[in-house]
Write a protein that holds these residues in place. Sequence first.
Motif, mmCIF file in Angstrom:
data_model
loop_
_atom_site.group_PDB
_atom_site.id
_atom_site.type_symbol
_atom_site.label_atom_id
_atom_site.label_comp_id
_atom_site.label_asym_id
_atom_site.label_seq_id
_atom_site.Cartn_x
_atom_site.Cartn_y
_atom_site.Cartn_z
ATOM 1 N N GLU A 244 0.832 -1.199 0.000
ATOM 2 C CA GLU A 244 0.000 0.000 0.000
ATOM 3 C C GLU A 244 0.871 1.256 0.000
ATOM 4 N N MET A 245 1.920 1.244 0.800
ATOM 5 C CA MET A 245 2.819 2.393 0.854
ATOM 6 C C MET A 245 3.492 2.628 -0.500
ATOM 7 N N PHE A 246 3.986 1.554 -1.109
ATOM 8 C CA PHE A 246 4.646 1.689 -2.409
ATOM 9 C C PHE A 246 3.671 2.142 -3.497
ATOM 10 N N ALA A 247 2.419 1.685 -3.395
ATOM 11 C CA ALA A 247 1.433 1.979 -4.446
ATOM 12 C C ALA A 247 0.796 3.359 -4.292
ATOM 13 N N THR A 248 0.949 3.972 -3.136
ATOM 14 C CA THR A 248 0.330 5.271 -2.899
ATOM 15 C C THR A 248 1.020 6.332 -3.745
ATOM 16 N N PRO A 249 0.285 6.953 -4.676
ATOM 17 C CA PRO A 249 0.928 7.904 -5.593
ATOM 18 C C PRO A 249 1.203 9.274 -4.979
ATOM 19 N N GLN A 250 0.445 9.639 -3.971
ATOM 20 C CA GLN A 250 0.581 10.969 -3.388
ATOM 21 C C GLN A 250 1.512 10.938 -2.168
ATOM 22 N N PRO A 251 2.513 11.816 -2.144
ATOM 23 C CA PRO A 251 3.423 11.858 -0.993
ATOM 24 C C PRO A 251 2.700 12.110 0.332
ATOM 25 N N HIS B 98 4.307 4.833 12.447
ATOM 26 C CA HIS B 98 5.303 5.348 13.380
ATOM 27 C C HIS B 98 4.722 5.430 14.794
ATOM 28 N N ALA B 99 3.502 5.920 14.919
ATOM 29 C CA ALA B 99 2.857 6.022 16.233
ATOM 30 C C ALA B 99 2.721 4.637 16.876
ATOM 31 N N ARG B 100 2.332 3.639 16.088
ATOM 32 C CA ARG B 100 2.222 2.272 16.622
ATOM 33 C C ARG B 100 3.598 1.730 17.023
ATOM 34 N N LEU B 101 4.603 2.058 16.231
ATOM 35 C CA LEU B 101 5.955 1.606 16.513
ATOM 36 C C LEU B 101 6.485 2.246 17.801
ATOM 37 N N GLU C 63 1.092 10.048 5.600
ATOM 38 C CA GLU C 63 0.053 9.722 6.579
ATOM 39 C C GLU C 63 0.134 8.252 6.990
ATOM 40 N N LEU C 64 0.304 7.362 6.021
ATOM 41 C CA LEU C 64 0.453 5.936 6.335
ATOM 42 C C LEU C 64 1.659 5.713 7.243
ATOM 43 N N LEU C 65 2.758 6.368 6.916
ATOM 44 C CA LEU C 65 3.974 6.204 7.708
ATOM 45 C C LEU C 65 3.825 6.814 9.100
ATOM 46 N N GLN C 66 3.136 7.921 9.210
ATOM 47 C CA GLN C 66 2.920 8.532 10.529
ATOM 48 C C GLN C 66 2.084 7.617 11.420
ATOM 49 N N GLN C 67 1.067 7.005 10.850
ATOM 50 C CA GLN C 67 0.242 6.078 11.623
ATOM 51 C C GLN C 67 1.081 4.897 12.115
#
Length: 134
Positions: free
Chosen positions: A64-71, A82-85, A76-80
């Motif tokens: 999903e991260m790789f396929a997401t075209p918009q930075p 990151h919070a779980r991590l 947003e995916l990475l921030q979510q």
Amino acid sequence: MTIGELAARFGVAPHVLRHWESAGLLQPAARVNGRRRYQQEHVARVAVIVRGKEAGFSLRQLAEMFATPQPEQRRELLQQHHARLVERIAQTEAAKELIEHVLNCPAEDFIQCPEFQRLVEAVELRVPFPSTPS
């Protein structure tokens, strides 16, 4: 580089790279005489996959991260994640602190140790454990 060479750089088996290709995580390599040949861009992609998995990403989440075209969406995916991590790291640190105390605890029964009890209370206050569905 060959599939074996690329796999060895990251300590994974070649079949793992083939699986990642079939899952759409890794772009298929060019073939030379029927054998996969990987380039430097494959190295970077595999590094992201390996580290992502170590950080708890599922293959679906990575895809999903790789396929997401918009930075912005990717961020947003990475921030979510990151919070779980960060939460998982806090929980692991709390567990480590308890274990270190038990390893060095002079009390015969560490459960009865006042310092252990203080650590347990501190853990309860600062590290919320994930709630289980009712």
